[in-house]
Design a protein around this motif. Structure first.
Motif, PDB file in Angstrom:
ATOM      1  N   ASP A   1       0.755  -1.441   0.023  1.00 41.42           N
ATOM      2  CA  ASP A   1      -0.065   0.058   0.073  1.00 41.42           C
ATOM      3  C   ASP A   1       0.935   1.271   0.238  1.00 41.42           C
ATOM      4  O   ASP A   1       1.651   1.434   0.923  1.00 41.42           O
ATOM      5  CB  ASP A   1      -0.889  -0.049   1.294  1.00 41.42           C
ATOM      6  CG  ASP A   1      -1.850   1.196   1.331  1.00 41.42           C
ATOM      7  OD1 ASP A   1      -1.842   1.841   0.505  1.00 41.42           O
ATOM      8  OD2 ASP A   1      -2.754   1.071   2.266  1.00 41.42           O
ATOM      9  N   SER A   2       0.893   2.043  -1.201  1.00 40.77           N
ATOM     10  CA  SER A   2       2.049   3.023  -1.383  1.00 40.77           C
ATOM     11  C   SER A   2       1.540   4.249  -0.377  1.00 40.77           C
ATOM     12  O   SER A   2       2.301   5.290  -0.062  1.00 40.77           O
ATOM     13  CB  SER A   2       1.974   3.380  -2.584  1.00 40.77           C
ATOM     14  OG  SER A   2       0.803   3.929  -3.220  1.00 40.77           O
TER      15      SER A   2
ATOM     16  N   SER B   1       3.696  -0.929  -6.286  1.00 40.35           N
ATOM     17  CA  SER B   1       3.681   0.118  -5.329  1.00 40.35           C
ATOM     18  C   SER B   1       5.117   0.410  -4.908  1.00 40.35           C
ATOM     19  O   SER B   1       5.428   1.250  -4.206  1.00 40.35           O
ATOM     20  CB  SER B   1       2.903  -0.063  -4.280  1.00 40.35           C
ATOM     21  OG  SER B   1       1.584  -0.379  -4.617  1.00 40.35           O
TER      22      SER B   1
ATOM     23  N   GLU C   1       6.772   3.208  -6.230  1.00 38.79           N
ATOM     24  CA  GLU C   1       6.452   4.705  -5.562  1.00 38.79           C
ATOM     25  C   GLU C   1       7.234   4.942  -4.320  1.00 38.79           C
ATOM     26  O   GLU C   1       7.482   6.012  -3.818  1.00 38.79           O
ATOM     27  CB  GLU C   1       4.949   4.851  -5.368  1.00 38.79           C
ATOM     28  CG  GLU C   1       4.014   4.742  -6.570  1.00 38.79           C
ATOM     29  CD  GLU C   1       2.813   4.865  -6.308  1.00 38.79           C
ATOM     30  OE1 GLU C   1       2.181   5.209  -5.368  1.00 38.79           O
ATOM     31  OE2 GLU C   1       2.101   3.895  -6.749  1.00 38.79           O
TER      32      GLU C   1
ATOM     33  N   GLU D   1       3.833   3.717 -14.812  1.00 40.30           N
ATOM     34  CA  GLU D   1       4.647   3.686 -13.552  1.00 40.30           C
ATOM     35  C   GLU D   1       5.986   4.200 -14.163  1.00 40.30           C
ATOM     36  O   GLU D   1       6.531   5.048 -13.348  1.00 40.30           O
ATOM     37  CB  GLU D   1       5.000   2.251 -13.188  1.00 40.30           C
ATOM     38  CG  GLU D   1       3.737   1.697 -12.269  1.00 40.30           C
ATOM     39  CD  GLU D   1       3.710   0.253 -12.013  1.00 40.30           C
ATOM     40  OE1 GLU D   1       3.035  -0.307 -11.293  1.00 40.30           O
ATOM     41  OE2 GLU D   1       4.771  -0.415 -12.784  1.00 40.30           O
TER      42      GLU D   1
END
Ligand SMILES: NC(=O)C1=CN([C@@H]2O[C@H](COP(=O)(O)OP(=O)(O)OC[C@H]3O[C@@H](n4cnc5c(N)ncnc54)[C@H](O)[C@@H]3O)[C@@H](O)[C@H]2O)[C@@H](O)CC1
Length: 482
Positions: A296-297, A320, A323, A342
């Motif tokens: 979960d970014s 993720s 990120e 991305e």
């Protein structure tokens, strides 16, 4: 150049298929400003010598002067190209000698009559020799004679749609003067790359020597992704898989992948610190990392994860994780595996603004920007995979299947690559020894080929999903020598 021209002229004669020369036959060369145009003029001179009527149309500001002298001595004449050129309308065969390896996108390309027969010199003009991206006005060829070696652009992207039949003419000299910067990796090449580092001793390794993969993945938002990556790595044959997932999904993972051993923050730190004391051959607590699937970014990485990013241990970073990875160059040997969106995000964080359309139009260029900005190997995922090292060299993998565009497929790729990075016989991986970017790039390409092979095998039997790919991995890994 004369050797290349002879092959081009011979192909033209073969296409015309007439001996003696039929009345009214006219071969027209579209002549560009560089060496490709020179090849075309030398070929036209040889055709003149053989009795063909030829015409040359100059399409750029200048032409290869030596080749022009030879062509004119053979009786040929050159005229400037214009939209309503009579010779083009009357041509039996057009030799496209406008642009070859030196082509840059955006050139004014001549319009040729619909249905013309075209023989391309080295490459169809308008086709990017590396990426296979074609301009809208690319000159569609019936045949292409390419010199020295196959170019990746002929086989990837739009290449197969615009080149017609390809003949590769080996030249008995190094025609580029330097190693090509882009190479295609097919199944055969992947087999060789994987085999090159293997030894008979590998059979006797214990699990720590076989390689330990540390997986940092998963969230309550995406609990499945961690499972897919973990199962893929296990089915590839990883020595040991250690997994760091949020507490609420850990029991689910333990049931889905009983082979995995949990990894908490303290154990991550211990593994990193023992890696610094690593003695080659004894095995490592963790030999490489896979970071990102299902994270979960919105939740910033814990201190331990930040320490992994700051370490010198090889890692594949996906989804993720991209990120969370700090922007800018790092000392960790890394493979970043973005798709186009991305990649745009990675580039934006590095201060480069680009659209997805621009990335799709010139994928190697933008993947190179990211590889340079992050000092990492970057694998751009898509219908064709582009893998670029920070020195700008690149590998192209088109051994894929369109059906791989399915949810979870990227998580499987991360598991395969994580496994390859952890396999110490392949990488000589440990915490101290530097793994070369070249080797990281090769392994990323091999992972893409294995993934493509799984996709093709799955598609041959029915619909494709990530779980099906994973089921097929043990058999496929065996075919790749594992
Ligand atoms: N020793 C060698 O390297 C050999 C090269 N050969 C031929 O040489 C070709 C490569 O030659 P070059 O490097 O001269 O490259 P090209 O002949 O492909 O084209 C280069 C020329 O086109 C211009 N150009 C490219 N894109 C343009 C654009 N968008 N707008 C305007 N102008 C543009 C460049 O400014 C340059 O003048 C090969 O494809 C092959 O046909 C062969 O003869 C074999 C030997």
């Amino acid at each position: 150049m004369k050797q290349a021209a002879s092959a081009l002229a011979a192909e033209a004669v073969d296409m015309l298929g007439e001996q003696p020369v039929a009345p009214g036959t006219l071969v027209v060369g579209l002549i560009g400003p560089g060496n490709n145009g020179g090849d075309g003029l030398y070929a036209l001179a040889q055709l003149e010598d053989q009795g063909y009527a030829t015409a040359a149309l100059q399409c750029g500001p200048s032409v290869h002067s030596d080749a022009l002298s030879v062509y004119e001595s053979a009786g040929g004449r050159i005229a400037p190209y214009s939209q309503d050129n009579q010779p083009l309308a009357n041509a039996t065969l057009i030799i496209d000698a406008l642009y070859g390896l030196g082509y840059r996108s955006g050139a004014e390309l001549p319009r040729i009559p619909r249905g013309s027969r075209v023989l391309a010199c080295d490459l169809p003009s308008g086709l990017n020799p590396e990426t296979g991206v074609a301009d809208d006005k690319v000159l569609l060829a019936e045949r292409t004679v390419t010199f020295g070696a196959m170019k990746s652009g002929l086989l990837t992207g739009d290449g197969p749609l615009v080149t017609g039949d390809i003949t590769v003419v080996p030249l008995d000299f190094d025609f580029t003067g330097q190693a090509p910067r882009t190479n295609l990796i097919d199944k055969q090449a992947a087999l060789q790359l994987l085999d090159a580092h293997r030894s008979w001793r590998d059979a006797g390794r214990h699990k720590y020597q076989r390689g330990v993969l540390g997986l940092i993945a998963g969230s309550s938002l995406y609990p499945g992704a961690a499972q897919l990556t973990a199962r893929a790595a296990v089915n590839c044959g990883v020595g040991l898989l250690r997994t760091h997932v949020p507490e609420d999904i850990a029991p689910l993972l333990a049931v889905a992948v009983p082979e995995t051993v949990p990894l908490d923050d303290d154990q991550i730190r211990e593994a990193l610190s023992s890696a610094r004391r690593y003695v080659h051959g004894r095995g490592a607590k963790i030999s490489s990392w896979a970071i990102g699937p299902g994270l979960d970014s919105r939740t910033p990485p814990t201190g331990a994860i930040a320490e992994v990013f700051a370490s010198r241990q090889p890692a594949v970073i996906d989804a993720s994780g991209l990120e969370l990875v700090p922007a800018g160059p790092s000392e960790q040997p890394r493979v970043l595996t973005p798709h186009a969106k991305e990649l745009r995000m990675l580039l934006r964080r590095a201060g480069v603004t680009v659209t997805i359309e621009e990335i799709t139009a010139d994928p190697i260029r933008w993947t190179r920007w990211a590889a340079l900005s992050y000092n990492a190997v970057v694998l751009l995922k898509g219908p064709t995979n582009y893998i670029v090292a920070p020195d700008g060299s690149s590998l192209v993998v088109s051994h894929t299947a369109p059906q791989l565009a399915t949810a979870g497929s990227g998580d499987v790729l991360t598991g395969i690559l994580g496994y390859l990075l952890s396999d110490s016989s392949l990488t000589g991986v440990n915490g101290v020894q530097t793994v070369s970017n070249r080797r990281m790039m090769e392994l990323a390409a091999c992972a893409a080929v294995i993934h493509g092979e799984a996709g093709r095998a799955a598609a041959a039997c029915g619909t494709v999903n990530a779980s099906r790919l994973i089921e097929l991995l043990p058999g496929i890994m065996k075919r790749f020598g594992f």
